[in-house]
Design a protein around this motif. Structure first.
Motif, PDB file in Angstrom:
ATOM      1  N   ASN A  42       0.839  -1.198   0.000  1.00 50.69           N
ATOM      2  CA  ASN A  42       0.000   0.000   0.000  1.00 50.69           C
ATOM      3  C   ASN A  42       0.876   1.250   0.000  1.00 50.69           C
ATOM      4  O   ASN A  42       2.087   1.185   0.297  1.00 50.69           O
ATOM      5  CB  ASN A  42      -0.932   0.007   1.210  1.00 50.69           C
ATOM      6  N   HIS A  43       0.270   2.402  -0.293  1.00 53.82           N
ATOM      7  CA  HIS A  43       1.049   3.627  -0.401  1.00 53.82           C
ATOM      8  C   HIS A  43       0.257   4.830   0.090  1.00 53.82           C
ATOM      9  O   HIS A  43      -0.970   4.802   0.149  1.00 53.82           O
ATOM     10  CB  HIS A  43       1.466   3.868  -1.862  1.00 53.82           C
ATOM     11  N   GLU A  44       0.984   5.893   0.422  1.00 51.37           N
ATOM     12  CA  GLU A  44       0.421   7.194   0.773  1.00 51.37           C
ATOM     13  C   GLU A  44       1.338   8.263   0.203  1.00 51.37           C
ATOM     14  O   GLU A  44       2.554   8.228   0.412  1.00 51.37           O
ATOM     15  CB  GLU A  44       0.300   7.348   2.289  1.00 51.37           C
ATOM     16  N   VAL A  45       0.757   9.264  -0.522  1.00 52.50           N
ATOM     17  CA  VAL A  45       1.543  10.245  -1.261  1.00 52.50           C
ATOM     18  C   VAL A  45       1.416  11.619  -0.620  1.00 52.50           C
ATOM     19  O   VAL A  45       0.319  12.024  -0.216  1.00 52.50           O
ATOM     20  CB  VAL A  45       1.081  10.314  -2.735  1.00 52.50           C
ATOM     21  N   ARG A  46       2.548  12.358  -0.551  1.00 49.55           N
ATOM     22  CA  ARG A  46       2.548  13.746  -0.112  1.00 49.55           C
ATOM     23  C   ARG A  46       3.395  14.574  -1.071  1.00 49.55           C
ATOM     24  O   ARG A  46       4.446  14.126  -1.523  1.00 49.55           O
ATOM     25  CB  ARG A  46       3.135  13.883   1.301  1.00 49.55           C
ATOM     26  N   TYR A  53       7.737  14.618  -4.421  1.00 47.59           N
ATOM     27  CA  TYR A  53       6.757  13.727  -3.812  1.00 47.59           C
ATOM     28  C   TYR A  53       7.460  12.836  -2.784  1.00 47.59           C
ATOM     29  O   TYR A  53       8.582  12.385  -2.995  1.00 47.59           O
ATOM     30  CB  TYR A  53       6.106  12.830  -4.865  1.00 47.59           C
ATOM     31  N   ARG A  54       6.764  12.578  -1.681  1.00 47.38           N
ATOM     32  CA  ARG A  54       7.189  11.568  -0.713  1.00 47.38           C
ATOM     33  C   ARG A  54       6.122  10.480  -0.698  1.00 47.38           C
ATOM     34  O   ARG A  54       4.967  10.747  -0.345  1.00 47.38           O
ATOM     35  CB  ARG A  54       7.333  12.172   0.684  1.00 47.38           C
ATOM     36  N   ILE A  55       6.506   9.276  -1.104  1.00 46.75           N
ATOM     37  CA  ILE A  55       5.572   8.160  -1.167  1.00 46.75           C
ATOM     38  C   ILE A  55       5.947   7.170  -0.079  1.00 46.75           C
ATOM     39  O   ILE A  55       7.056   6.610  -0.093  1.00 46.75           O
ATOM     40  CB  ILE A  55       5.595   7.475  -2.544  1.00 46.75           C
ATOM     41  N   THR A  84      15.128   6.796  -4.928  1.00 45.76           N
ATOM     42  CA  THR A  84      15.616   6.029  -3.789  1.00 45.76           C
ATOM     43  C   THR A  84      14.491   5.743  -2.800  1.00 45.76           C
ATOM     44  O   THR A  84      13.464   6.441  -2.789  1.00 45.76           O
ATOM     45  CB  THR A  84      16.739   6.801  -3.059  1.00 45.76           C
ATOM     46  N   ILE A  85      14.693   4.730  -1.977  1.00 48.94           N
ATOM     47  CA  ILE A  85      13.741   4.383  -0.928  1.00 48.94           C
ATOM     48  C   ILE A  85      14.523   3.900   0.276  1.00 48.94           C
ATOM     49  O   ILE A  85      15.538   3.193   0.134  1.00 48.94           O
ATOM     50  CB  ILE A  85      12.743   3.300  -1.417  1.00 48.94           C
ATOM     51  N   ASP A  86      14.114   4.299   1.480  1.00 49.67           N
ATOM     52  CA  ASP A  86      14.797   3.836   2.682  1.00 49.67           C
ATOM     53  C   ASP A  86      14.085   2.600   3.239  1.00 49.67           C
ATOM     54  O   ASP A  86      12.934   2.328   2.925  1.00 49.67           O
ATOM     55  CB  ASP A  86      14.865   4.936   3.738  1.00 49.67           C
ATOM     56  N   THR A  87      14.772   1.822   4.051  1.00 51.40           N
ATOM     57  CA  THR A  87      14.240   0.663   4.790  1.00 51.40           C
ATOM     58  C   THR A  87      13.972  -0.549   3.899  1.00 51.40           C
ATOM     59  O   THR A  87      14.336  -1.675   4.249  1.00 51.40           O
ATOM     60  CB  THR A  87      12.952   1.024   5.552  1.00 51.40           C
ATOM     61  N   ILE A  88      13.347  -0.349   2.764  1.00 55.44           N
ATOM     62  CA  ILE A  88      13.018  -1.468   1.882  1.00 55.44           C
ATOM     63  C   ILE A  88      14.163  -1.637   0.883  1.00 55.44           C
ATOM     64  O   ILE A  88      14.324  -0.816  -0.040  1.00 55.44           O
ATOM     65  CB  ILE A  88      11.688  -1.228   1.154  1.00 55.44           C
ATOM     66  N   THR A 107      10.100   5.009   2.563  1.00 57.85           N
ATOM     67  CA  THR A 107       9.707   6.247   1.901  1.00 57.85           C
ATOM     68  C   THR A 107      10.522   6.437   0.630  1.00 57.85           C
ATOM     69  O   THR A 107      11.758   6.456   0.673  1.00 57.85           O
ATOM     70  CB  THR A 107       9.898   7.456   2.824  1.00 57.85           C
ATOM     71  N   GLN A 108       9.827   6.597  -0.482  1.00 61.61           N
ATOM     72  CA  GLN A 108      10.445   6.843  -1.777  1.00 61.61           C
ATOM     73  C   GLN A 108      10.351   8.320  -2.107  1.00 61.61           C
ATOM     74  O   GLN A 108       9.298   8.934  -1.947  1.00 61.61           O
ATOM     75  CB  GLN A 108       9.756   6.012  -2.869  1.00 61.61           C
TER      76      GLN A 108
END
Length: 367
Positions: A42-46, A53-55, A84-88, A107-108
């Motif tokens: 799932n995702h949430e966009v800002r 964008y921060r996804i 880039t994405i952190d944690t994943i 977060t991407q």
């Protein structure tokens, strides 16, 4: 043709029913339906202030396909390329940092001009089982994060008299648009054409309609809707005081700071109405000439609808000591009227006595 006796036919039918029932019972036990649920993504966009964008992606494996309890990411692919994405992230073989039933959040960061972003994953479980297919999801983006808005906007305000105030605005970066304001139920229609950078304010949908709607005429797209709601924080309950003198009737209205934009019409039954709009000063004084029967009614679409007494009417009552005239009578100046009357009477008596003496004794008066 084979003829069966009645009893035999009934037996065959019963047997058929049993077979069908057993088949229905056994079908859910098929190995194909015993597979555990696939991991969800799932995702949430800002859209952030720096124009990117921060996804926030959330990966959750609620169950494992075998007796495994932990897993690792074997492969991770992102779109757009170069993001880039952190944690994943993939981990070395033999390292299984993620647990079943515990979400993994990363977060991407995506450029503000991107129109789509996606995440794809491949998983290996701690018992050595590799998922044959990848998991993932994608999200559409407007591509305008950090750029000036180009679409027209519609804002609504429920007014205390039951009407809805509609303000329309077309940003400078936009195009000329045609907007239509309508009502529910049908009956109110207003069409406005706005060039870039222009606006249309104070469009009022009357109180007999419960909802206002704004649409883009050419696209047929709904820009916004608003249903009237009572807002006690914006409906004014000002303090109203009156003062009657012999010459005038004064009404003083003091509004709360939250009602600084309050506008009131003072409508007398004699003479011309007066209007007052409150700005920084929250107090207004209005006066009318004092006349018998004067009554003033206050009108405002910002009055609290539950405070009907605010409208009045407010009546002028003649104060004591004003005489019979509505304006308080004529002013009295100089010496006391009683003293002047007594002096005049005395002079008349003296004059009459002297006149009598003059006739009898022929007294001659010289100056």
């Amino acid at each position: 043709m084979i003829n069966l006796r009645s009893r035999g036919r009934r037996s065959l039918v019963a047997l058929g029913v049993v077979v069908v029932s057993l088949a229905g019972t056994l079908m859910p036990m098929s190995p194909a339906n015993a597979d555990p649920p696939r991991p969800t993504v799932n995702h949430e966009v800002r859209c952030t202030a720096d124009g990117t964008y921060r996804i926030e992606w959330t990966v959750l494996a609620e169950t494992a396909p075998t007796d495994a309890t932990r897993y690792r990411f074997v492969g991770v692919e992102l779109h757009p390329a170069g993001t880039t994405i952190d944690t994943i992230a993939p981990t070395p073989e033999g390292d299984f940092p993620h647990s079943v039933g515990k979400p993994v959040i990363g977060t991407q960061t995506v450029p503000g001009t991107a129109t789509v972003a996606s995440l794809a994953l491949w998983i290996q479980w701690d018992d050595g089982y590799d998922e044959p297919a990848g998991y993932g999801a994608s999200v559409p983006l407007s591509g305008r994060c950090g750029q000036p808005p180009s679409d027209p906007t519609a804002t609504f305000q429920s007014r205390c008299d039951g009407s809805v105030l509609v303000d329309l605005a077309n940003p400078p970066a936009g195009r000329t648009v045609e907007l239509m304001v309508t009502s529910v139920p049908e009956g109110f229609v207003r069409t406005v054409t706005l060039a870039p950078g222009k606006s249309a304010k104070t469009i009022v949908v009357p109180r007999e309609y419960t909802m206002a709607m704004v649409t883009l005429v050419t696209q047929g797209e709904t820009l916004g809707t608003h249903q009237w709601t009572y807002d006690p924080d914006h409906c004014a309950v000002p303090e109203i005081r009156t003062r009657a003198t012999c010459d005038e009737f004064i009404i003083t209205v003091t509004a709360a700071p939250a009602n600084a934009s309050l506008s009131i019409v003072f409508d007398p039954n004699q003479g011309r109405e007066q209007r007052r709009a409150f700005a920084e000063d929250h107090t207004a004084h209005v006066s009318f000439p004092a006349t018998p029967g004067l009554a003033v009614t206050l009108r405002s679409n910002q009055f609290d609808p539950q405070a009907g007494h605010l409208r009045g009417p407010y009546t002028w009552e003649q104060p004591a000591g004003c005489g019979d005239g509505g304006g308080g009578g004529l002013p009295v100046t100089g010496q006391s009227t009683g003293a002047l009357a007594a002096t005049a009477g005395l002079l008349l008596v003296v004059g009459a006595a002297l006149l009598g003496l003059a006739r009898r004794r022929r007294v001659r008066f010289t100056a």
